[in-house]
Design a protein around this motif. Structure first.
Motif, PDB file in Angstrom:
ATOM      1  N   GLU A 119       0.833  -1.215   0.000  1.00 46.12           N
ATOM      2  CA  GLU A 119       0.000   0.000   0.000  1.00 46.12           C
ATOM      3  C   GLU A 119       0.870   1.269   0.000  1.00 46.12           C
ATOM      4  N   ARG A 120       2.100   1.175   0.500  1.00 45.16           N
ATOM      5  CA  ARG A 120       2.999   2.343   0.498  1.00 45.16           C
ATOM      6  C   ARG A 120       3.517   2.640  -0.904  1.00 45.16           C
ATOM      7  N   LEU A 121       3.300   1.706  -1.836  1.00 42.98           N
ATOM      8  CA  LEU A 121       3.786   1.895  -3.209  1.00 42.98           C
ATOM      9  C   LEU A 121       2.642   2.187  -4.177  1.00 42.98           C
ATOM     10  N   ALA A 122       1.463   2.478  -3.617  1.00 49.23           N
ATOM     11  CA  ALA A 122       0.281   2.710  -4.470  1.00 49.23           C
ATOM     12  C   ALA A 122       0.503   3.872  -5.433  1.00 49.23           C
ATOM     13  N   ASP A 163      11.021  -3.023   0.750  1.00 45.53           N
ATOM     14  CA  ASP A 163      10.469  -3.281   2.077  1.00 45.53           C
ATOM     15  C   ASP A 163      10.021  -4.749   2.150  1.00 45.53           C
ATOM     16  N   TYR A 164      10.967  -5.633   1.800  1.00 42.67           N
ATOM     17  CA  TYR A 164      10.631  -7.057   1.676  1.00 42.67           C
ATOM     18  C   TYR A 164      11.877  -7.878   1.978  1.00 42.67           C
ATOM     19  N   ARG A 165      11.680  -8.986   2.658  1.00 43.70           N
ATOM     20  CA  ARG A 165      12.805  -9.875   2.977  1.00 43.70           C
ATOM     21  C   ARG A 165      12.933 -10.926   1.875  1.00 43.70           C
ATOM     22  N   VAL A 234      12.779  19.072  -0.730  1.00 40.74           N
ATOM     23  CA  VAL A 234      13.701  18.164  -0.048  1.00 40.74           C
ATOM     24  C   VAL A 234      12.909  17.204   0.836  1.00 40.74           C
ATOM     25  N   VAL A 235      13.316  15.935   0.869  1.00 44.65           N
ATOM     26  CA  VAL A 235      12.718  14.990   1.810  1.00 44.65           C
ATOM     27  C   VAL A 235      13.840  14.412   2.680  1.00 44.65           C
ATOM     28  N   GLU A 236      13.473  14.032   3.891  1.00 40.61           N
ATOM     29  CA  GLU A 236      14.463  13.472   4.814  1.00 40.61           C
ATOM     30  C   GLU A 236      14.189  11.981   4.954  1.00 40.61           C
ATOM     31  N   VAL A 237      15.078  11.170   4.416  1.00 41.52           N
ATOM     32  CA  VAL A 237      14.855   9.713   4.412  1.00 41.52           C
ATOM     33  C   VAL A 237      16.175   8.983   4.635  1.00 41.52           C
ATOM     34  N   PRO A 238      16.099   7.746   5.163  1.00 40.08           N
ATOM     35  CA  PRO A 238      17.311   6.937   5.279  1.00 40.08           C
ATOM     36  C   PRO A 238      17.821   6.547   3.887  1.00 40.08           C
ATOM     37  N   LEU A 276      11.468   2.986  -1.470  1.00 40.62           N
ATOM     38  CA  LEU A 276      10.487   3.665  -2.340  1.00 40.62           C
ATOM     39  C   LEU A 276       9.221   4.060  -1.587  1.00 40.62           C
ATOM     40  N   GLY A 277       8.936   3.374  -0.468  1.00 37.51           N
ATOM     41  CA  GLY A 277       7.784   3.759   0.349  1.00 37.51           C
ATOM     42  C   GLY A 277       8.033   5.046   1.115  1.00 37.51           C
ATOM     43  N   ASP A 278       9.313   5.333   1.431  1.00 33.80           N
ATOM     44  CA  ASP A 278       9.641   6.547   2.192  1.00 33.80           C
ATOM     45  C   ASP A 278       9.431   7.818   1.378  1.00 33.80           C
ATOM     46  N   VAL A 279       9.409   7.711   0.054  1.00 28.85           N
ATOM     47  CA  VAL A 279       9.210   8.912  -0.779  1.00 28.85           C
ATOM     48  C   VAL A 279       7.802   8.936  -1.378  1.00 28.85           C
ATOM     49  N   ALA A 280       6.876   8.154  -0.771  1.00 25.20           N
ATOM     50  CA  ALA A 280       5.524   8.030  -1.337  1.00 25.20           C
ATOM     51  C   ALA A 280       4.805   9.380  -1.391  1.00 25.20           C
TER      52      ALA A 280
END
Length: 315
Positions: A119-122, A163-165, A234-238, A276-280
């Motif tokens: 859902e974070r990649l929608a 976001d997957y093992r 700007v976004v702040e992400v790991p 990719l979910g962190d920049v959704a």
């Protein structure tokens, strides 16, 4: 026929593409007193209007259900597939007609999502790519449904692992991914805090050297851009600095690589420095970001090939 129940599902969540192999799950329940022997037949039409059929011998004991998984090349000449069951004498006892939902207006870019939080990649879904030549159709593939063989991935144009093992997959499943990439598939690996999970398994064959731990950074996801442009948001992400073997950096922010790609035989592996979910939220606000991401990774030649497939041609 009385006593025989046929159920069929295809693709991933009903997503399938004409002219490509599609996984198909068939279930046949026999409620008759006698066991049933016959043939499962799948018929599909090609671009040249030839009908191709694929036949599988089947037998189901009384009171039992047969579950069969098959990979079927869906013809490009029609948006329908007929699945029927024939008895020992060749008489049709039951049939299902499947309609393949596909856009007739715009060529679609099929994006499979392998993620614990799809859902974070929608935001990757239903976006125009390369001046609208393609439109993305993004959908999740579960670990249980993930194919063991390359054919099961044939329907995808892009596979996003984020976001997957990856170690949740069997060796056959990860082998299928690499075979598919080498035959022309495009895989995008998101990293960020879960870099070990998404990249670790492929690290020995993809990376020049090991990567550092993720650091939270301020980045402009679309990179430096032109000097005279307005200040990018700007976004702040790991982020993780990744050095792909034989790779090219497509997007960098003040020298820090955000998106790198490497060719693997016919295919492409791309790695982002972030999850990719962190920049959704950024991606939802700036659809140009998603467009640019896919346009850069796929390249003009691949995009025009996918776009022209809409107007016929042979699989």
């Amino acid at each position: 026929a009385a006593g025989l129940t046929l159920e069929v599902s295809y693709g991933y969540d009903g997503n399938a593409k004409s002219g490509r192999y599609s996984p198909m799950d068939v279930s046949l329940t026999n409620e008759n007193e006698d066991s049933f022997q016959g043939v499962l037949k799948v018929a599909t039409m090609e671009y040249d209007y030839e009908v191709y059929s694929y036949e599988y011998p089947i037998s189901v004991d009384s009171g039992n259900t047969l579950e069969q998984e098959i990979d079927i090349p869906i013809g490009g000449g029609s948006d329908q597939v007929f699945v029927s069951v024939l008895d020992g004498n060749g008489n049709k006892v039951t049939q299902k007609r499947l309609k393949i939902e596909s856009s007739r207006e715009t060529a679609e870019l099929f994006v499979g999502l392998l993620s614990e939080h799809p859902e974070r990649l929608a935001y990757l879904d239903n976006v125009g790519v390369s001046y609208g030549a393609l439109r993305t159709r993004a959908f999740s593939i579960s670990t249980e449904d993930f194919p063991q063989e390359e054919n099961g991935l044939d329907m995808l144009d892009v596979l996003v692992v984020n976001d997957y093992r990856l170690r949740n997959l069997t060796e056959e499943q990860t082998g299928a991914i690499m075979d598919w990439v080498e035959d022309g598939g495009v895989m995008i690996l998101g990293t960020g805090n879960r870099v070990d999970d998404t990249l670790g398994r492929f690290a020995p064959e993809l990376l020049d050297d090991s990567y550092d731990n993720p650091l939270v950074m301020e980045i402009r996801p679309e990179g430096d851009g032109e000097e005279d442009e307005l200040e990018n948001e700007v976004v702040e992400v790991p982020c993780v600095r990744v050095s792909l073997h034989g790779g090219t950096v497509l997007t960098a922010d003040r020298g820090y690589p955000l998106l790198s790609v490497a060719m693997r035989e016919q295919g492409v592996v791309a790695v982002t420095a972030y999850d990719l979910g962190d920049v959704a939220e950024y991606g939802q606000r700036h659809t140009g970001f998603v467009d640019g991401l896919f346009t850069d990774i796929l390249g003009e030649e691949r995009i025009s090939g996918l776009a022209s497939a809409l107007y016929g041609g042979s699989g």
